[in-house]
Design a protein around this motif. Structure first.
Motif, PDB file in Angstrom:
ATOM      1  N   LEU A 150       0.823  -1.216   0.000  1.00  0.00           N
ATOM      2  CA  LEU A 150       0.000   0.000   0.000  1.00  0.00           C
ATOM      3  C   LEU A 150       0.854   1.260   0.000  1.00  0.00           C
ATOM      4  N   SER A 151       2.140   1.119  -0.191  1.00  0.00           N
ATOM      5  CA  SER A 151       3.055   2.248   0.028  1.00  0.00           C
ATOM      6  C   SER A 151       3.107   3.238  -1.126  1.00  0.00           C
ATOM      7  N   THR A 152       2.796   2.827  -2.353  1.00  0.00           N
ATOM      8  CA  THR A 152       2.880   3.717  -3.518  1.00  0.00           C
ATOM      9  C   THR A 152       1.601   3.587  -4.340  1.00  0.00           C
ATOM     10  N   PRO A 153       1.310   4.592  -5.178  1.00  0.00           N
ATOM     11  CA  PRO A 153       0.115   4.492  -6.028  1.00  0.00           C
ATOM     12  C   PRO A 153       0.130   3.255  -6.920  1.00  0.00           C
ATOM     13  N   SER A 154       1.281   2.923  -7.499  1.00  0.00           N
ATOM     14  CA  SER A 154       1.320   1.762  -8.387  1.00  0.00           C
ATOM     15  C   SER A 154       1.097   0.463  -7.609  1.00  0.00           C
ATOM     16  N   ASN A 155       1.703   0.351  -6.411  1.00  0.00           N
ATOM     17  CA  ASN A 155       1.482  -0.843  -5.591  1.00  0.00           C
ATOM     18  C   ASN A 155       0.022  -0.974  -5.184  1.00  0.00           C
ATOM     19  N   MET A 156      -0.572   0.169  -4.823  1.00  0.00           N
ATOM     20  CA  MET A 156      -1.966   0.147  -4.407  1.00  0.00           C
ATOM     21  C   MET A 156      -2.876  -0.233  -5.574  1.00  0.00           C
ATOM     22  N   THR A 157      -2.596   0.271  -6.752  1.00  0.00           N
ATOM     23  CA  THR A 157      -3.380  -0.096  -7.934  1.00  0.00           C
ATOM     24  C   THR A 157      -3.309  -1.593  -8.181  1.00  0.00           C
ATOM     25  N   ALA A 158      -2.109  -2.149  -8.046  1.00  0.00           N
ATOM     26  CA  ALA A 158      -1.909  -3.574  -8.312  1.00  0.00           C
ATOM     27  C   ALA A 158      -2.645  -4.440  -7.297  1.00  0.00           C
ATOM     28  N   ILE A 159      -2.557  -4.095  -6.015  1.00  0.00           N
ATOM     29  CA  ILE A 159      -3.147  -4.973  -5.007  1.00  0.00           C
ATOM     30  C   ILE A 159      -4.672  -4.922  -5.040  1.00  0.00           C
ATOM     31  N   THR A 175      -3.291   8.791  -2.526  1.00  0.00           N
ATOM     32  CA  THR A 175      -2.770   7.561  -1.929  1.00  0.00           C
ATOM     33  C   THR A 175      -2.351   7.801  -0.486  1.00  0.00           C
ATOM     34  N   ALA A 176      -1.674   8.925  -0.242  1.00  0.00           N
ATOM     35  CA  ALA A 176      -1.275   9.259   1.133  1.00  0.00           C
ATOM     36  C   ALA A 176      -2.498   9.477   2.017  1.00  0.00           C
ATOM     37  N   ALA A 177      -3.541  10.095   1.461  1.00  0.00           N
ATOM     38  CA  ALA A 177      -4.759  10.329   2.241  1.00  0.00           C
ATOM     39  C   ALA A 177      -5.461   9.015   2.572  1.00  0.00           C
ATOM     40  N   LEU A 178      -5.471   8.083   1.630  1.00  0.00           N
ATOM     41  CA  LEU A 178      -6.091   6.786   1.892  1.00  0.00           C
ATOM     42  C   LEU A 178      -5.308   6.017   2.957  1.00  0.00           C
ATOM     43  N   LEU A 179      -3.970   6.096   2.899  1.00  0.00           N
ATOM     44  CA  LEU A 179      -3.156   5.458   3.933  1.00  0.00           C
ATOM     45  C   LEU A 179      -3.440   6.064   5.304  1.00  0.00           C
ATOM     46  N   GLU A 180      -3.603   7.392   5.340  1.00  0.00           N
ATOM     47  CA  GLU A 180      -3.926   8.054   6.607  1.00  0.00           C
ATOM     48  C   GLU A 180      -5.282   7.593   7.136  1.00  0.00           C
ATOM     49  N   LYS A 181      -6.237   7.433   6.242  1.00  0.00           N
ATOM     50  CA  LYS A 181      -7.568   6.943   6.624  1.00  0.00           C
ATOM     51  C   LYS A 181      -7.467   5.522   7.194  1.00  0.00           C
ATOM     52  N   ILE A 182      -6.622   4.692   6.558  1.00  0.00           N
ATOM     53  CA  ILE A 182      -6.468   3.307   7.014  1.00  0.00           C
ATOM     54  C   ILE A 182      -5.801   3.258   8.383  1.00  0.00           C
ATOM     55  N   VAL A 183      -4.710   4.015   8.538  1.00  0.00           N
ATOM     56  CA  VAL A 183      -3.952   3.972   9.788  1.00  0.00           C
ATOM     57  C   VAL A 183      -4.767   4.507  10.962  1.00  0.00           C
ATOM     58  N   ASN A 184      -5.584   5.515  10.733  1.00  0.00           N
ATOM     59  CA  ASN A 184      -6.361   6.135  11.806  1.00  0.00           C
ATOM     60  C   ASN A 184      -7.703   5.451  12.056  1.00  0.00           C
TER      61      ASN A 184
END
Length: 645
Positions: A150-159, A175-184
């Motif tokens: 989930l660390s980069t846009p391309s990785n997130m697209t793939a998974i 992508t950073a905002a989605l990671l923030e949503k997930i972590v919080n």
């Protein structure tokens, strides 16, 4: 309804909606204020805004309403089952209002179901995120993702495309905002079990469909399949597609009935000792922690004597439907080690070990019994790092060996194993009738034995050590009889069989069966094991003799090379004839001629290797050079001779 209210003079209506994730009752309980109307009036505009956002016609309107009310960018938001990115772009002219830009980032919405924690290395935990993804079209999917996925846009697209057939098309900021949503996300931290059975950290026995807590109570999973072991510990059970766990029957106690049928089907000595060993294997970690060791079990003997069916029944008693792990030549040691580490506080059966004349196996190193008997790991490997860190593969289970011939060739191996022999001659109509009754039980009913016993785990954990010391004292007295005044009983043998006697007494109390006394049977097995332990370590000659004596019974031509002269206590063997007969038989002797000759000369019963002797086969007499052995010494060494004339 709205039209009716709006037609009333002086009545003004508006839609209201509580914050996302809450309802009106949640708000009333959280406010805890005397003047609720004042608080409601204070937050009314926010409730109206929530309703306006929920009823927006399109993503652009949602973004506009959000910016007008909060005076900040909406950033990542959900609308119509999709994810969007909204932001303001300054106008080219200073007096013009900013442009609102809305971009679609994904054709799905998601929630964090839980965070999985893995503690393979205690000082280096690893977290994985379990995501519940609902595409705009199609069923909901739950999958786990690693941080790097989930660390980069391309990785997130793939998974997302790979795991849920969804399309993520956001850039770096979304992508950073989605990671923030997930972590919080306010989701529980769930520890992923790495094995089935005892979770050492919480003391709970965790199976896919139930859990036994510290008090012995059966607990069942929540709607997500998780178990709450303590107030802060959530556990996700180990799930292996190759493992067939049994859900036990509830609402009945069949432990005594199952025990009685087992000893009727397999004999009191074999049946009781095996069941008790299974019972104490559920406490293997506590026993090793207190005593520093735990014995292995070996079921061996004649083919078709009932060993396979018995081990399946014993596995069912611990809620697992399987026979065991084959120790085949095609299996790798690393694969076997990982399988062993996937069981904790339970036993695992190892089937039909194939060993060479030197007692070695490609799939399992039997010398490892010396260390696995104590508190040692299955293996240690270097950690992927630049420092000195290592990773241990824990061994928290008990081992039961099932085979026709025992592979334990050295004294240290034999004294760590409790051996139970199976004979076809012990099968009778009575044992068959009991076995058929036992076979009629469903797997769930057999598995209820585990529930019935573990219900009393507090009493077991409190009393077992006292019973052990009492049994040890009794058996050490028996083992001391017949020895010299300065000889001490073998503490390892005493300890192994004292555990059996102690836990049998506990089991009889739990199932209300106090009349059965296992002490005479345990004493007999202990004395027999003492004789086996004191035997020499097995050599190529011992393997050779075991094959030769089998052939002497079955081979009609064995008189050409085999002659047991009982009146002189002598055994005469023509080595070329014996080896030729072995080559034609089903047996394999994996040793060279030189190794066989040397081992035969080193055998305690050896007398000569070049003595002429008359061999008789039917009416034919031939004189050949023969190896000569003292038959009394062979019998004293544990060999069963055949072919008396």
């Amino acid at each position: 309804m709205d039209e009716t209210l709006q037609s009333v003079p002086g009545v003004k209506t508006s839609a209201l909606m509580p914050p996302i994730g809450k309802d009106w009752n949640d708000l009333l309980q959280s406010w805890r204020h005397d003047d609720l109307s004042a608080l409601f009036a204070k937050h009314r505009r926010e409730f109206e805004q929530n309703a306006a956002l929920a009823t927006a016609a399109f993503p652009g309107e949602y973004a506009r309403l959000y910016i007008e009310f909060y005076d900040r960018d909406p950033r990542l938001f959900e609308f119509g089952g999709c994810l969007y990115w909204g932001r303001r772009k300054p106008a080219k002219k200073q007096d013009d209002p900013p442009h609102i830009i809305v971009e679609k980032c994904g054709n799905f919405v998601l929630r964090v179901d839980h965070f999985q924690r893995r503690d393979e290395t205690p000082d280096c935990p690893e977290f994985r995120i379990a995501l519940k993804v609902k595409p705009i079209k199609g069923p909901e999917t739950i999958f786990t993702a690693r941080a790097r996925e989930l660390s980069t846009p391309s990785n997130m697209t793939a998974i997302f495309l790979e795991r849920s057939c969804c399309h993520w098309q956001g850039g770096n900021e979304p992508t950073a905002a989605l990671l923030e949503k997930i972590v919080n996300a306010k989701a529980p931290v769930v520890r992923q079990m790495e094995s089935i059975g005892l979770d050492v950290a919480t003391g709970c026995y965790v199976f896919p469909t139930f859990m036994i807590d510290r008090s012995g109570k059966a607990v069942f999973p929540d709607k997500r399949g998780m178990f709450q072991a303590t107030r802060s510990d959530f556990l996700r059970p180990w799930k292996d597609p190759e493992l067939h766990a049994i859900h036990p029957e509830l609402g009945g106690d069949h432990a005594r009935e199952i025990y009685d049928l087992i000893i009727q089907a397999y004999g009191f000595e074999r049946g009781a000792v095996a069941v008790v060993w299974i019972f104490l294997s559920w406490f293997v970690n506590a026993i090793k922690k207190e005593l520093g060791y735990f014995p292995f079990l070996s079921l061996y003997g004649d083919p078709t004597a009932g060993k396979t069916a018995f081990i399946r029944i014993l596995n069912a008693l611990q809620c697992i439907q399987e026979e065991g792990l084959p120790i085949a030549s095609t299996s790798t040691r690393k694969g076997g080690e990982r399988k062993l580490s996937q069981r904790s506080g339970l036993f695992i059966a190892l089937l039909e070990a194939v060993v060479d004349p030197n007692g070695k196996s490609k799939a399992f190193d039997f010398d490892r019994l010396l260390t696995l008997y104590n508190e040692n790991a299955l293996g240690v490997s270097a950690k992927f790092s630049n420092d000195r860190s290592t990773v241990q593969l824990p061994f928290q289970s008990a081992l039961c060996f099932v085979q026709n011939d025992e592979p334990f060739s050295t004294r240290p191996q034999r004294e760590r194993v409790i051996s139970l022999r199976f004979k076809k001659s012990d099968l009778t109509p009575t044992t068959r009738a009991a076995f058929l009754k036992l076979s009629a039980f469903t797997p769930g009913r057999l598995a209820s034995f585990f529930i019935s016993v573990m219900r009393h785990r507090t009493a077991i954990e409190t009393n077992w050590l006292t019973e052990y010391h009492k049994a040890y004292s009794e058996l050490s007295t028996i083992l001391s009889d017949g020895q010299g005044p300065d000889d001490l009983p073998d503490p390892r043998l005493c300890g192994n069989y004292a555990l059996i006697l102690a836990f049998h007494r506990l089991l009889m109390q739990l199932i209300n069966h106090p009349a059965l006394d296992l002490k005479p049977a345990v004493s007999r097995l202990l004395l027999l094991k003492q004789k086996q332990v004191n035997r020499r370590d097995e050599t190529v000659a011992d393997v050779f003799f075991s094959v030769v004596f089998d052939l002497a019974e079955s081979d009609q031509e064995s008189g050409h090379w085999y002659h047991l002269k009982a009146e002189d206590d002598k055994l005469f063997l023509s080595l070329p004839g014996a080896l030729s007969s072995i080559e034609k038989s089903k047996y394999t002797l994996k040793a060279s001629l030189k190794e066989v000759q040397q081992s035969l000369r080193e055998h305690p019963a050896y007398e000569d290797s070049n003595r002429p002797h008359r061999f008789r086969n039917n009416m034919l007499i031939s004189i050949k050079k023969a190896y000569v052995f003292d038959s009394e010494k062979l019998v004293g060494d544990g060999v069963e001779l055949s072919g008396l004339d």
